[in-house]
Design a protein around this motif. Structure first.
Motif, PDB file in Angstrom:
ATOM      1  N   PHE A   1      15.064 -15.902  60.066  1.00  0.00           N
ATOM      2  CA  PHE A   1      14.782 -17.279  60.495  1.00  0.00           C
ATOM      3  C   PHE A   1      14.307 -17.352  61.950  1.00  0.00           C
ATOM      4  N   PHE A   2      14.640 -16.356  62.753  1.00  0.00           N
ATOM      5  CA  PHE A   2      14.347 -16.421  64.183  1.00  0.00           C
ATOM      6  C   PHE A   2      12.860 -16.595  64.496  1.00  0.00           C
ATOM      7  N   ASP A   3      11.996 -15.971  63.711  1.00  0.00           N
ATOM      8  CA  ASP A   3      10.550 -16.080  63.972  1.00  0.00           C
ATOM      9  C   ASP A   3       9.986 -17.454  63.610  1.00  0.00           C
ATOM     10  N   HIS A   4      10.765 -18.294  62.955  1.00  0.00           N
ATOM     11  CA  HIS A   4      10.278 -19.589  62.482  1.00  0.00           C
ATOM     12  C   HIS A   4      10.780 -20.761  63.320  1.00  0.00           C
ATOM     13  N   VAL A   5      11.459 -20.451  64.416  1.00  0.00           N
ATOM     14  CA  VAL A   5      11.976 -21.500  65.302  1.00  0.00           C
ATOM     15  C   VAL A   5      11.681 -21.131  66.752  1.00  0.00           C
ATOM     16  N   THR A   6      11.703 -22.148  67.612  1.00  0.00           N
ATOM     17  CA  THR A   6      11.626 -21.917  69.050  1.00  0.00           C
ATOM     18  C   THR A   6      13.056 -21.704  69.529  1.00  0.00           C
ATOM     19  N   LEU A   7      13.303 -20.564  70.135  1.00  0.00           N
ATOM     20  CA  LEU A   7      14.667 -20.168  70.496  1.00  0.00           C
ATOM     21  C   LEU A   7      14.911 -20.248  72.000  1.00  0.00           C
ATOM     22  N   TYR A   8      16.090 -20.745  72.350  1.00  0.00           N
ATOM     23  CA  TYR A   8      16.571 -20.799  73.733  1.00  0.00           C
ATOM     24  C   TYR A   8      17.960 -20.188  73.755  1.00  0.00           C
ATOM     25  N   CYS A   9      18.317 -19.584  74.885  1.00  0.00           N
ATOM     26  CA  CYS A   9      19.651 -18.984  74.973  1.00  0.00           C
ATOM     27  C   CYS A   9      20.246 -19.196  76.360  1.00  0.00           C
TER      28      CYS A   9
ATOM     29  N   ALA B   1      25.167 -17.898  73.871  1.00  0.00           N
ATOM     30  CA  ALA B   1      24.896 -19.059  73.021  1.00  0.00           C
ATOM     31  C   ALA B   1      23.389 -19.155  72.828  1.00  0.00           C
ATOM     32  N   PHE B   2      22.981 -19.721  71.681  1.00  0.00           N
ATOM     33  CA  PHE B   2      21.558 -19.917  71.455  1.00  0.00           C
ATOM     34  C   PHE B   2      21.312 -21.111  70.548  1.00  0.00           C
TER      35      PHE B   2
ATOM     36  N   PRO C   1      14.017 -18.878  77.264  1.00  0.00           N
ATOM     37  CA  PRO C   1      13.439 -18.595  75.946  1.00  0.00           C
ATOM     38  C   PRO C   1      13.953 -17.219  75.488  1.00  0.00           C
ATOM     39  N   VAL C   2      14.051 -17.022  74.180  1.00  0.00           N
ATOM     40  CA  VAL C   2      14.547 -15.761  73.629  1.00  0.00           C
ATOM     41  C   VAL C   2      13.368 -14.839  73.328  1.00  0.00           C
ATOM     42  N   LYS C   3      13.553 -13.546  73.621  1.00  0.00           N
ATOM     43  CA  LYS C   3      12.546 -12.529  73.301  1.00  0.00           C
ATOM     44  C   LYS C   3      12.919 -11.873  71.974  1.00  0.00           C
ATOM     45  N   LYS C   4      11.916 -11.364  71.257  1.00  0.00           N
ATOM     46  CA  LYS C   4      12.181 -10.682  69.983  1.00  0.00           C
ATOM     47  C   LYS C   4      13.145  -9.514  70.154  1.00  0.00           C
ATOM     48  N   THR C   5      13.100  -8.883  71.309  1.00  0.00           N
ATOM     49  CA  THR C   5      13.986  -7.740  71.551  1.00  0.00           C
ATOM     50  C   THR C   5      15.451  -8.164  71.640  1.00  0.00           C
ATOM     51  N   GLU C   6      15.713  -9.479  71.694  1.00  0.00           N
ATOM     52  CA  GLU C   6      17.086  -9.980  71.798  1.00  0.00           C
ATOM     53  C   GLU C   6      17.643 -10.488  70.463  1.00  0.00           C
ATOM     54  N   TYR C   7      16.882 -10.305  69.382  1.00  0.00           N
ATOM     55  CA  TYR C   7      17.321 -10.820  68.086  1.00  0.00           C
ATOM     56  C   TYR C   7      18.650 -10.218  67.625  1.00  0.00           C
ATOM     57  N   ASP C   8      18.900  -8.941  67.910  1.00  0.00           N
ATOM     58  CA  ASP C   8      20.190  -8.341  67.517  1.00  0.00           C
ATOM     59  C   ASP C   8      21.352  -9.030  68.231  1.00  0.00           C
ATOM     60  N   GLU C   9      21.140  -9.385  69.496  1.00  0.00           N
ATOM     61  CA  GLU C   9      22.179 -10.119  70.239  1.00  0.00           C
ATOM     62  C   GLU C   9      22.430 -11.486  69.605  1.00  0.00           C
ATOM     63  N   LEU C  10      21.351 -12.153  69.189  1.00  0.00           N
ATOM     64  CA  LEU C  10      21.504 -13.456  68.534  1.00  0.00           C
ATOM     65  C   LEU C  10      22.339 -13.315  67.275  1.00  0.00           C
ATOM     66  N   THR C  11      22.068 -12.281  66.502  1.00  0.00           N
ATOM     67  CA  THR C  11      22.823 -12.071  65.261  1.00  0.00           C
ATOM     68  C   THR C  11      24.308 -11.848  65.566  1.00  0.00           C
ATOM     69  N   SER C  12      24.605 -11.130  66.633  1.00  0.00           N
ATOM     70  CA  SER C  12      26.009 -10.914  67.029  1.00  0.00           C
ATOM     71  C   SER C  12      26.675 -12.230  67.430  1.00  0.00           C
ATOM     72  N   VAL C  13      25.949 -13.071  68.176  1.00  0.00           N
ATOM     73  CA  VAL C  13      26.493 -14.379  68.557  1.00  0.00           C
ATOM     74  C   VAL C  13      26.704 -15.226  67.305  1.00  0.00           C
ATOM     75  N   TRP C  14      25.728 -15.217  66.391  1.00  0.00           N
ATOM     76  CA  TRP C  14      25.849 -15.967  65.134  1.00  0.00           C
ATOM     77  C   TRP C  14      27.116 -15.534  64.403  1.00  0.00           C
ATOM     78  N   GLU C  15      27.309 -14.221  64.273  1.00  0.00           N
ATOM     79  CA  GLU C  15      28.470 -13.693  63.549  1.00  0.00           C
ATOM     80  C   GLU C  15      29.777 -14.144  64.199  1.00  0.00           C
ATOM     81  N   SER C  16      29.869 -14.018  65.502  1.00  0.00           N
ATOM     82  CA  SER C  16      31.071 -14.431  66.231  1.00  0.00           C
ATOM     83  C   SER C  16      31.336 -15.920  66.041  1.00  0.00           C
ATOM     84  N   SER C  17      30.300 -16.713  66.186  1.00  0.00           N
ATOM     85  CA  SER C  17      30.430 -18.167  66.061  1.00  0.00           C
ATOM     86  C   SER C  17      30.853 -18.584  64.657  1.00  0.00           C
ATOM     87  N   VAL C  18      30.198 -18.030  63.663  1.00  0.00           N
ATOM     88  CA  VAL C  18      30.486 -18.414  62.277  1.00  0.00           C
ATOM     89  C   VAL C  18      31.893 -17.992  61.877  1.00  0.00           C
TER      90      VAL C  18
END
Length: 190
Positions: free
Chosen positions: A83-91, A101-102, A44-61
């Protein structure tokens, strides 16, 4: 239960009978990525990891959404963290504990699945998809029609296009395919 059987069937098919699951505990699942044979955890993803998710999103897109204008890329980049707070996140994290990846789900919909550009084709997207099929009851996904690799990826795993929107959810000219998981004929025989 059907999705669990379906995901297990797909995993067995990919690993030619070898189980990818190593152990499971407290919402975490350890799998072996087929291309690298490296064991990783689905966490599961922690809120403290949201910046990492954004970096992965940017790289992927940047690697997959060549059809986006630079202005639209920047527009979406500013919105993604909200959007992160509105979904269940896994990484999935690499050996250095960096997110590679997430996936995010909500009420049976796969709302997001992104893999860092340098990790594409190594199995993490597949493992995340199988995880959310098994554990989140995912049956639907919306995909940019111009992202042909993603469309083929979801089709391979049993999704089919049910309808198309000519504009995305923000009214921008990026057609969206609304895909649903169809019944797998192999499961129906079981």
């Amino acid at each position: 239960m059907v999705f669990q059987k379906y995901a297990s069937h797909l995993r067995a098919k990919e690993y030619e009978g070898e189980k990818g699951l190593i152990q499971s505990s407290e919402g975490k699942k350890r799998v072996v990525l087929p291309e690298t044979k490296i064991p990783v955890m689905i966490d599961p993803v922690k809120k403290t990891e949201y910046d990492e998710l954004t970096s992965v999103w940017e790289s992927s897109v940047k690697a997959t959404h060549h059809f986006l204008s630079e202005a639209d890329f920047e527009f979406y980049k500013k919105l993604v963290p909200a959007f992160f707070d509105h979904v269940t996140l896994y990484c999935i994290k690499n050996e250095q504990q960096q997110i590679i990846a997430f996936a995010g789900t909500n009420e049976g919909n796969l709302e997001m699945l992104f893999v860092a550009a340098d990790q594409r084709g190594k199995g993490s997207g597949k493992e995340l998809l199988l995880h959310v099929l098994e554990h989140s009851g995912v049956t639907k996904v919306d995909v940019n029609a111009q992202n042909e690799q993603a469309v083929k990826f979801y089709e391979y795993f049993g999704f089919e296009t049910k309808s198309t929107s000519e504009l995305d959810g923000f009214g921008k000219p990026y057609p969206i395919l609304h895909m649903e998981l169809k019944k797998n004929p192999l499961i129906e025989k079981e």
